[in-house]
Structures are given as structure tokens and as C-alpha cells.
Design an enzyme around this catalytic site. Sequence first.
Site, PDB file in Angstrom:
ATOM      1  N   LYS A 171       1.063  -1.371  -0.045  1.00  0.00           N
ATOM      2  CA  LYS A 171       0.279   0.033   0.130  1.00  0.00           C
ATOM      3  C   LYS A 171       1.131   1.215   0.073  1.00  0.00           C
ATOM      4  O   LYS A 171       1.393   1.632   1.273  1.00  0.00           O
ATOM      5  CB  LYS A 171      -1.162   0.136   1.734  1.00  0.00           C
ATOM      6  CG  LYS A 171      -1.932   0.442   0.602  1.00  0.00           C
ATOM      7  CD  LYS A 171      -2.410   1.660   1.044  1.00  0.00           C
ATOM      8  CE  LYS A 171      -1.904   3.361   1.868  1.00  0.00           C
ATOM      9  NZ  LYS A 171      -1.405   3.816   1.677  1.00  0.00           N
ATOM     10  N   GLU A 198       9.204   1.165  11.082  1.00  0.00           N
ATOM     11  CA  GLU A 198      10.488   2.562  10.513  1.00  0.00           C
ATOM     12  C   GLU A 198       9.430   3.905  10.623  1.00  0.00           C
ATOM     13  O   GLU A 198       8.988   3.939   9.537  1.00  0.00           O
ATOM     14  CB  GLU A 198      10.898   2.314   9.307  1.00  0.00           C
ATOM     15  CG  GLU A 198      11.888   1.130   9.527  1.00  0.00           C
ATOM     16  CD  GLU A 198      12.801   0.675   8.470  1.00  0.00           C
ATOM     17  OE1 GLU A 198      12.729   1.517   7.579  1.00  0.00           O
ATOM     18  OE2 GLU A 198      13.186  -0.500   8.276  1.00  0.00           O
ATOM     19  N   CYS A 217      13.630  10.869   6.676  1.00  0.00           N
ATOM     20  CA  CYS A 217      13.522  10.571   8.074  1.00  0.00           C
ATOM     21  C   CYS A 217      15.276  10.835   9.103  1.00  0.00           C
ATOM     22  O   CYS A 217      14.751  10.655  10.104  1.00  0.00           O
ATOM     23  CB  CYS A 217      12.767   8.995   8.723  1.00  0.00           C
ATOM     24  SG  CYS A 217      14.166   8.162   8.095  1.00  0.00           S
ATOM     25  N   GLU A 248       8.858  16.540  14.708  1.00  0.00           N
ATOM     26  CA  GLU A 248       9.084  16.666  13.670  1.00  0.00           C
ATOM     27  C   GLU A 248       8.750  17.522  12.773  1.00  0.00           C
ATOM     28  O   GLU A 248       7.518  17.151  13.223  1.00  0.00           O
ATOM     29  CB  GLU A 248       8.769  14.950  13.453  1.00  0.00           C
ATOM     30  CG  GLU A 248       9.959  14.700  12.259  1.00  0.00           C
ATOM     31  CD  GLU A 248       8.658  13.169  11.361  1.00  0.00           C
ATOM     32  OE1 GLU A 248       8.138  12.458  11.818  1.00  0.00           O
ATOM     33  OE2 GLU A 248      10.012  12.246  10.922  1.00  0.00           O
TER      34      GLU A 248
HETATM   35  P1  NAD Z   1       2.140   8.329   7.345  1.00  0.00           P
HETATM   36  O1  NAD Z   1       2.363   7.437   8.375  1.00  0.00           O
HETATM   37  O2  NAD Z   1       1.060   9.278   6.893  1.00  0.00           O
HETATM   38  O3  NAD Z   1       1.816   7.534   6.133  1.00  0.00           O
HETATM   39  C1  NAD Z   1       2.837   6.521   5.716  1.00  0.00           C
HETATM   40  C2  NAD Z   1       1.634   5.179   4.838  1.00  0.00           C
HETATM   41  O4  NAD Z   1       0.747   5.080   5.767  1.00  0.00           O
HETATM   42  C3  NAD Z   1       0.533   5.530   3.748  1.00  0.00           C
HETATM   43  O5  NAD Z   1       0.571   4.562   2.510  1.00  0.00           O
HETATM   44  C4  NAD Z   1      -0.411   5.586   4.082  1.00  0.00           C
HETATM   45  O6  NAD Z   1      -0.887   6.066   3.386  1.00  0.00           O
HETATM   46  C5  NAD Z   1      -0.803   5.077   5.482  1.00  0.00           C
HETATM   47  N1  NAD Z   1      -1.225   5.003   6.946  1.00  0.00           N
HETATM   48  C6  NAD Z   1      -1.526   6.009   7.004  1.00  0.00           C
HETATM   49  N2  NAD Z   1      -2.374   5.672   8.275  1.00  0.00           N
HETATM   50  C7  NAD Z   1      -2.615   4.723   8.308  1.00  0.00           C
HETATM   51  C8  NAD Z   1      -3.322   3.492   8.846  1.00  0.00           C
HETATM   52  N3  NAD Z   1      -4.323   3.819  10.039  1.00  0.00           N
HETATM   53  N4  NAD Z   1      -3.332   2.495   8.720  1.00  0.00           N
HETATM   54  C9  NAD Z   1      -2.726   1.948   7.732  1.00  0.00           C
HETATM   55  N5  NAD Z   1      -2.493   2.635   7.053  1.00  0.00           N
HETATM   56  C10 NAD Z   1      -2.007   3.776   7.618  1.00  0.00           C
HETATM   57  O7  NAD Z   1       4.023   9.419   6.906  1.00  0.00           O
HETATM   58  P2  NAD Z   1       3.935   9.873   5.636  1.00  0.00           P
HETATM   59  O8  NAD Z   1       3.419  11.378   5.614  1.00  0.00           O
HETATM   60  O9  NAD Z   1       3.380   9.599   4.839  1.00  0.00           O
HETATM   61  O10 NAD Z   1       5.777  10.106   5.800  1.00  0.00           O
HETATM   62  C11 NAD Z   1       6.389  10.643   6.747  1.00  0.00           C
HETATM   63  C12 NAD Z   1       6.529  10.117   7.790  1.00  0.00           C
HETATM   64  O11 NAD Z   1       7.349   8.944   7.859  1.00  0.00           O
HETATM   65  C13 NAD Z   1       7.494  11.301   8.831  1.00  0.00           C
HETATM   66  O12 NAD Z   1       7.295  10.940   9.733  1.00  0.00           O
HETATM   67  C14 NAD Z   1       8.618  10.633   8.551  1.00  0.00           C
HETATM   68  O13 NAD Z   1       9.778  10.401   9.749  1.00  0.00           O
HETATM   69  C15 NAD Z   1       8.878   9.288   8.435  1.00  0.00           C
HETATM   70  N6  NAD Z   1       9.325   7.911   7.807  1.00  0.00           N
HETATM   71  C16 NAD Z   1      10.049   7.219   9.102  1.00  0.00           C
HETATM   72  C17 NAD Z   1      11.402   6.420   7.810  1.00  0.00           C
HETATM   73  C18 NAD Z   1      12.101   5.727   8.692  1.00  0.00           C
HETATM   74  O14 NAD Z   1      13.256   4.715   8.173  1.00  0.00           O
HETATM   75  N7  NAD Z   1      12.259   5.972   9.463  1.00  0.00           N
HETATM   76  C19 NAD Z   1      11.632   6.709   6.315  1.00  0.00           C
HETATM   77  C20 NAD Z   1      10.623   7.614   6.365  1.00  0.00           C
HETATM   78  C21 NAD Z   1       9.662   8.319   6.530  1.00  0.00           C
HETATM   79  O1  6OD Z   2      18.094   3.810   3.410  1.00  0.00           O
HETATM   80  C1  6OD Z   2      18.135   2.960   3.705  1.00  0.00           C
HETATM   81  O2  6OD Z   2      17.170   1.870   3.733  1.00  0.00           O
HETATM   82  C2  6OD Z   2      16.342   3.609   4.076  1.00  0.00           C
HETATM   83  N1  6OD Z   2      15.462   3.424   4.507  1.00  0.00           N
HETATM   84  C3  6OD Z   2      16.417   5.470   4.775  1.00  0.00           C
HETATM   85  C4  6OD Z   2      15.129   5.752   4.591  1.00  0.00           C
HETATM   86  C5  6OD Z   2      15.114   7.405   4.682  1.00  0.00           C
HETATM   87  C6  6OD Z   2      14.121   8.109   5.619  1.00  0.00           C
HETATM   88  O3  6OD Z   2      13.660   9.070   4.658  1.00  0.00           O
END
Ligand code: NAD
Ligand code: 6OD
Length: 486
Positions: free
Chosen positions: A178, A254, A288, A390
Site C-alpha cells: 500500500k 520505521e 526521516c 518533527e
Molecule cells: P504516514 O504515517 O502519514 O503514512 C505512511 C503510510 O501509512 C501511507 O501509505 C499512509 O496511507 C499509510 N497510513 C496512514 N494511516 C494509516 C492507518 N491508520 N493504517 C494503515 N496505513 C495507514 O507517513 P508519511 O506522511 O507518508 O511519511 C512521513 C513520515 O514518515 C515522517 O514522520 C517520517 O519521519 C517517517 N519516515 C520514517 C522513515 C524511517 O525509516 N524511520 C522513513 C521515511 C519516513
Molecule cells: O536507506 C534506507 O534503507 C532507508 N530506509 C532510508 C530511509 C530514509 C528515510 O527517509
Amino acid sequence: MQLIKNFINGEFVESSSQKRFPNINPANNKQIGEVCEAGQEEVDAAVKAAKAALKGPWGKLSLAERMAMLHKIADGINARFDEFLQAECLDTGKPKSLASHIDIPRGAANFKVFADAYKSVPNESFMLDTPDGKGALNYAVRSPKGVIAVISPWNLPLLLMTWKVGPALACGNTVVVKPSEETPRTTTLLGEVMNEVGVPPGVFNVIHGFGPDSAGEFLTQHADVDGITFTGETRTGAAIIKASADEICQVSFELGGKNPAIIFADCDLEKAIEGTTRSAFANCGQVCLGTERVYVERSIFDKFVAGLKDSAQNLQLGAWDDECTSMGPLISQEHKAKVLSYYERAVEEGATVVLGGDVPEMPSELAEGAWVSPTIWTGLPETAAVVKEEIFGPCCHIQPFDTEEQAIEMANDTQYGLAASVWTENTSRAHRVAGQIEAGIVWVNSWFLRDLRTSFGGSKQSGIGREGGVHSLEFYTELKNICVKL
Ligand code: NAD
Ligand code: 6OD
């Protein structure tokens, strides 16, 4: 206008409800496509196809055949590199200078690296003494976990999705992905590649939609999903745990971060400024692992602030396909409103705005896009909202420190624990400080230098579990011990 469909059991399908949502280019806020929103029926069909594929031709492939298939997928991405590049840049607005070096190559590498990595991982075995003196041999075997739900975000769509799909398929699982509602294109394109290279139907499925009361939630609640791997916001992770609790489903999360960079006076200043420019502003700050809190030893504070300002001023905002562009827009108007609310909040809280803090003037064809200026603040207390929460935008706050202990204390004073960077030429200090930082990843004199064999993940509220190398193998397989009495 492109119609973006779900990909279920090897076929591109619309949704039975006929529900659709717009696909927007954030650089100009224009609609560029329409996405078919999967309902419960499509989610059920995708999970059913994934479950059936486990026992079909996919489950019967030898390890060598499966790994060869993963290489073909990677080659298939590379063969259509420019299409992936355009699709990713249209969905996100990110410059091709970035996506062609990071997003798309990593999309292919995520299949190759995990295919190669798992060919020679040994399993444990133990000989047990028994009273008759003959003993018993214990040995472990691994089998695929089953149907894996992959829920991915919008910031590095292909990279972060394949970072899960690559190892999941390498371990013999099947997946239902998804992707974020903001960025459906490259995941859908990957469905075409799967068919082209001969991946059996049902192994890779894509359902489009939102989170709550939509495809995301339906998927996480599904009884036939055996594991959920999720990348996104911390509070979404909490919602997924609640939604999946009844099924006792294993999760790998993550999540968010508020990552510090610590700059010591004995660093190579030029490199520290260059590295922090990347870590704070790359991908318009939507990484992130990015730096939103910078701690600088007081004796070089002014020099560092001036240097980072100069460097950030040189970032070129513009169209994705302009070779000179180094920074794109934010992902959406909604996210722009969120980031701008923090820009206002910083001023209300008493920040000195060293750079930006506003909306840049863009040429008329981009004027409606989700643009914000790269922004640097100083002068805030550690309790300020923009230092604590954040933001996920192109901004950072710079704070001076006097002692190593003080820097470590401030760096750790957060609910998050994803990543950090430390800049120093003193090797002993580098090891000492890195060892005390509460985060899953600490870079010394670098940032986002990735070796996919290493562990990746966050501590505290930045995640659950680790992936990468053998850690992905742990999550995507079930380990069984067989005890043979000799
Ligand atoms: P988000 O949590 O809003 O959405 C991520 C995914 O989850 C999307 O596909 C969304 O449709 C889905 N989703 C949302 N609510 C849901 C629910 N209740 N049940 C199931 N699926 C659901 O995140 P975003 O805005 O897409 O991305 C930004 C965030 O992601 C930031 O907080 C960032 O730090 C984090 N992030 C973390 C990492 C990491 O590796 N730790 C990497 C990239 C992004
Ligand atoms: O490099 C990766 O494998 C990884 N998970 C990066 C995440 C980046 C976050 O925005």
C-alpha cells in the site's frame, strides 16, 4: 490524464466501488492522474492472491531461481530507468539530480543486494548430550513468513518500498503493498516490471488508497496477513498496532525522528557544513534521517552558522527536470501548511531567523506549488516546539554547546531515536560520543552513507525492530528448530 490502477494477481484492476482520488504534482499543484481507491473487496483479493502464490510456482522455485528472479526485477527497473525517474519526480517534485542518484538506483539495488546476501547465510545448529550418550542434533531451518503487508510513505517512494519488498521476496514471501496516496506511480510501474520479467501472479500486489477506513487499515486488519512492515509517522505506527492487535501480527516499524548533528570545534568545518546542508535540506528536508537539530561547539558557532547560511542560500529551487535544480517542493499543500505553521511558531517562540522562514518567489508555472524556503533558526530554548517536534521540512535550529557532556545530553533529550551525526577529527571522541547517542544509526563525519548489510531502524519512538542484512532475514522468515535424536 493517467489512470493509476491497483495491481492484483498480475492484473491491473480498477476498484469495484469506482472510487478514485486525484494524483497531484506538488511542484505546480496540477492534477496529473487519477488513482483507483481499493476497498475491502480489492484488499481481500490482493491478500488472497498473495496467499495462493505462496503455494504456487513462486513457492516451488529453488533458492537460485528465486534469486535470479530478483536480479531480473532489478534489471527490469534499470531498463526503464527514465520512466521510473519521471514517475517519481512527477509524484514528488523532487529534482532528477537527486532521484537519478538515490531513489531509482536504490530501487534496483534493494533487489540485487538482498538476493546476493541471502545465498550464504548459515543457520545455527547444536549437538545436545543425552543420557544414552548418543546425543541429539538440533538444527534450524527458515521458511518464508507468508503474506507481508508493506505500507510505505511518500518521501522516498520507490526506495523505501523496495527496501521492504526486496528482502521480503528474497526470503520467499509474497507481498501486498500500500504505497502512500501521494505517490502511487513508481509502485504501480513496478507491477509492470514484475509481469515483464515473469514474476508469477500474486507475488507482488499493489492496492491504492488512504490509511484509516481505507486500503491501509483494511490491510493491517486482515486475518491472512502474516507480517506488517511499515514506514511512516510514529502516530500512524500506533494506529497500526491497535488495528492489527486482534490478529497478533508481527510488525517492523520505521517511524519519525528529530535527529541531531553535533559539530565539534575540531571538525573539518567545510565538510561539516557540506554534510549538514545535505542532511538538513536534501529532498526538501523530507528525509526521516535528516537533521533538524544542530549543536555546535561555541567557539565555532558564528562561523558555522554563517557557513551553513551561505551554503543553503546556494540551493536552487526549481523544476524537477532542470539540471540546475537542487531542491524541490514539499509533497503537498497540506504538508506546506504544516511546515509553514512551524515557521510561524518559531518566530512566535522568539527565534532569530538566520535564513528563509517564508515562501519563495517561484516562476509563474510553479507559483501554485508546495514551495517553502530553506530555513535556519538560532536562539530558541530546547523546549521550543520547533526544537522538539518533527517538522519534516527544509529547516533546522542551531544551538551552541560548551562541553561534550552538554551536547550529548541535548542530543538525547527527545522522544525519538532514529539517527544522528557527529563531526570531529578526534577519533577517540567520535567513538565516545557515538556510543552515548540514543539512536539506531550514528554517522561520524558523514550522513546517509548506507551499507545495506548493516542494521537500520530506530530506538525510542522511532521504530520497532531492525531491518537490513540479517536483520531483514530475521523479520521476513520464520525460524524452526528441528531436534533429531541420534
Ligand atoms: P504516514 O504515517 O502519514 O503514512 C505512511 C503510510 O501509512 C501511507 O501509505 C499512509 O496511507 C499509510 N497510513 C496512514 N494511516 C494509516 C492507518 N491508520 N493504517 C494503515 N496505513 C495507514 O507517513 P508519511 O506522511 O507518508 O511519511 C512521513 C513520515 O514518515 C515522517 O514522520 C517520517 O519521519 C517517517 N519516515 C520514517 C522513515 C524511517 O525509516 N524511520 C522513513 C521515511 C519516513
Ligand atoms: O536507506 C534506507 O534503507 C532507508 N530506509 C532510508 C530511509 C530514509 C528515510 O527517509
